[in-house]
Motif scaffolding. Sequence first.
Motif, mmCIF file in Angstrom:
data_model
loop_
_atom_site.group_PDB
_atom_site.id
_atom_site.type_symbol
_atom_site.label_atom_id
_atom_site.label_comp_id
_atom_site.label_asym_id
_atom_site.label_seq_id
_atom_site.Cartn_x
_atom_site.Cartn_y
_atom_site.Cartn_z
ATOM 1 N N MET A 1 0.831 -1.187 0.000
ATOM 2 C CA MET A 1 0.000 0.000 0.000
ATOM 3 C C MET A 1 0.871 1.243 0.000
ATOM 4 N N THR A 2 0.523 2.216 -0.795
ATOM 5 C CA THR A 2 1.277 3.465 -0.842
ATOM 6 C C THR A 2 0.596 4.510 0.025
ATOM 7 N N THR A 3 1.361 5.521 0.380
ATOM 8 C CA THR A 3 0.823 6.601 1.198
ATOM 9 C C THR A 3 -0.272 7.327 0.436
ATOM 10 N N GLN A 4 -1.387 7.626 1.127
ATOM 11 C CA GLN A 4 -2.488 8.336 0.514
ATOM 12 C C GLN A 4 -2.780 9.587 1.313
ATOM 13 N N GLN A 5 -2.953 10.697 0.639
ATOM 14 C CA GLN A 5 -3.392 11.934 1.258
ATOM 15 C C GLN A 5 -4.335 12.587 0.265
ATOM 16 N N GLU A 6 -5.618 12.264 0.396
ATOM 17 C CA GLU A 6 -6.585 12.653 -0.600
ATOM 18 C C GLU A 6 -7.694 13.485 0.024
ATOM 19 N N ASP A 7 -8.154 14.503 -0.697
ATOM 20 C CA ASP A 7 -9.293 15.285 -0.256
ATOM 21 C C ASP A 7 -10.574 14.495 -0.450
ATOM 22 N N ARG A 8 -10.631 13.671 -1.475
ATOM 23 C CA ARG A 8 -11.814 12.885 -1.769
ATOM 24 C C ARG A 8 -11.717 11.535 -1.062
ATOM 25 N N PRO A 9 -12.780 11.103 -0.347
ATOM 26 C CA PRO A 9 -12.714 9.822 0.363
ATOM 27 C C PRO A 9 -12.495 8.655 -0.591
ATOM 28 N N TYR A 10 -11.758 7.674 -0.119
ATOM 29 C CA TYR A 10 -11.573 6.447 -0.876
ATOM 30 C C TYR A 10 -12.782 5.560 -0.607
ATOM 31 N N THR A 11 -13.521 5.203 -1.643
ATOM 32 C CA THR A 11 -14.728 4.395 -1.501
ATOM 33 C C THR A 11 -14.427 2.941 -1.818
ATOM 34 N N LEU A 12 -14.646 2.065 -0.846
ATOM 35 C CA LEU A 12 -14.398 0.644 -1.068
ATOM 36 C C LEU A 12 -15.482 0.047 -1.951
ATOM 37 N N ALA A 13 -15.071 -0.685 -2.957
ATOM 38 C CA ALA A 13 -16.001 -1.405 -3.809
ATOM 39 C C ALA A 13 -16.417 -2.706 -3.130
ATOM 40 N N CYS A 14 -17.498 -3.306 -3.610
ATOM 41 C CA CYS A 14 -17.931 -4.586 -3.069
ATOM 42 C C CYS A 14 -16.820 -5.625 -3.261
ATOM 43 N N LEU A 15 -16.573 -6.423 -2.243
ATOM 44 C CA LEU A 15 -15.548 -7.467 -2.201
ATOM 45 C C LEU A 15 -14.130 -6.901 -2.143
ATOM 46 N N GLU A 16 -13.983 -5.613 -1.902
ATOM 47 C CA GLU A 16 -12.641 -5.034 -1.837
ATOM 48 C C GLU A 16 -12.062 -5.147 -0.431
ATOM 49 N N LEU A 17 -10.751 -5.387 -0.380
ATOM 50 C CA LEU A 17 -9.995 -5.410 0.868
ATOM 51 C C LEU A 17 -8.874 -4.392 0.723
ATOM 52 N N HIS A 18 -8.779 -3.473 1.679
ATOM 53 C CA HIS A 18 -7.870 -2.338 1.536
ATOM 54 C C HIS A 18 -7.116 -2.122 2.838
ATOM 55 N N GLY A 19 -5.799 -1.945 2.768
ATOM 56 C CA GLY A 19 -5.043 -1.662 3.974
ATOM 57 C C GLY A 19 -3.605 -2.112 3.868
ATOM 58 N N GLY A 20 -2.966 -2.321 5.011
ATOM 59 C CA GLY A 20 -1.573 -2.733 5.034
ATOM 60 C C GLY A 20 -0.863 -2.201 6.258
ATOM 61 N N ASN A 21 0.447 -1.998 6.140
ATOM 62 C CA ASN A 21 1.232 -1.505 7.274
ATOM 63 C C ASN A 21 2.145 -0.348 6.887
ATOM 64 N N HIS A 22 1.849 0.297 5.741
ATOM 65 C CA HIS A 22 2.652 1.424 5.303
ATOM 66 C C HIS A 22 1.983 2.749 5.658
ATOM 67 N N ALA A 23 2.754 3.816 5.598
ATOM 68 C CA ALA A 23 2.261 5.134 5.986
ATOM 69 C C ALA A 23 1.061 5.543 5.151
ATOM 70 N N GLY A 24 0.056 6.083 5.800
ATOM 71 C CA GLY A 24 -1.135 6.551 5.115
ATOM 72 C C GLY A 24 -1.914 7.506 5.982
ATOM 73 N N ASP A 25 -2.633 8.418 5.347
ATOM 74 C CA ASP A 25 -3.458 9.394 6.058
ATOM 75 C C ASP A 25 -4.574 9.782 5.094
ATOM 76 N N TYR A 26 -5.779 9.231 5.296
ATOM 77 C CA TYR A 26 -6.838 9.457 4.321
ATOM 78 C C TYR A 26 -8.203 9.107 4.913
ATOM 79 N N THR A 27 -9.250 9.562 4.239
ATOM 80 C CA THR A 27 -10.616 9.207 4.603
ATOM 81 C C THR A 27 -11.109 8.122 3.659
ATOM 82 N N ALA A 28 -12.085 7.358 4.118
ATOM 83 C CA ALA A 28 -12.618 6.256 3.318
ATOM 84 C C ALA A 28 -14.109 6.105 3.596
ATOM 85 N N GLU A 29 -14.805 5.483 2.654
ATOM 86 C CA GLU A 29 -16.227 5.187 2.793
ATOM 87 C C GLU A 29 -16.424 3.681 2.747
ATOM 88 N N LEU A 30 -17.037 3.123 3.802
ATOM 89 C CA LEU A 30 -17.388 1.715 3.875
ATOM 90 C C LEU A 30 -18.905 1.614 3.944
#
Length: 262
Positions: A1-30
């Motif tokens: 996973m790469t670092t994310q810094q986004e104004d727009r939330p990241y929206t998870l699609a159906c059956l999607e798995l998202h994450g990891g152990n790398h640096a990140g700072d972002y909003t998301a929609e589940l």
Amino acid sequence: MTTQQEDRPYTLACLELHGGNHAGDYTAELPGLAAWVSCRPLGAAGGGDLYYLSACSQCVIARVALADVAGHGEIVSAAAVRLRDALREHVDHWDQSMLIRRLNESILKGAPHSRFATAFLASFYRETGELLFTNAGHPPPLWYRAAAREWCFLADSTEHSKEIADLPLGMIAGTSYSQTAVQLAAGDLLLLYTDGICESADESGEQLGLDGLLSIARGLPVESAAAAGRGLLAAVERFRGSAPLDDDVTVVALERRGEAVS
């Protein structure tokens, strides 16, 4: 996973798995939840904190997993693969008993040199607002109950637990883990975090602790998951002062969106 810094939330699609152990700072929609994630590993290659967000095939079940892995480098990478595979296999199952059993038997027992130190798993059912969670030795999440305007810890001993029809709650065979269900109301917040938060120390070496953390929570902004999560990190940094950060820090903030409860 790469670092994310986004104004727009990241929206998870159906059956999607998202994450990891790398640096990140972002909003998301589940499904049914707004989320904010901050992962701050000490090392550039990633740390021992692992988190994953997922949505089921019908986009009605959201799952959040947060783990603190004992080890670094290849040990964490191997553990991340096993956690991701287990979550993917059970992505459509709200009941977490089989998932916990697999994690316990295939990871904790089967790989003693690549094991989880702690883990917290939560499944949210969008249609009813019910949250099912299992805590395997992890620091208890903070829960803001919007109707009461109060913060508390989300623990399996909570007085707000409820029975779920046809779900095998209680002790899971072969482990000391249990499943607990609570009802989230619109505007409720959950703050999941790793021990880099509650074990933060100030210049004198005194740790924040759970009592200090709850005291901080009572002064946090509650208008959104992102506001609460950022406020928590800022407050912990103020507590730490000039003391150096000596552990990975991850926070996953969740807000129950204002959808009708059936």
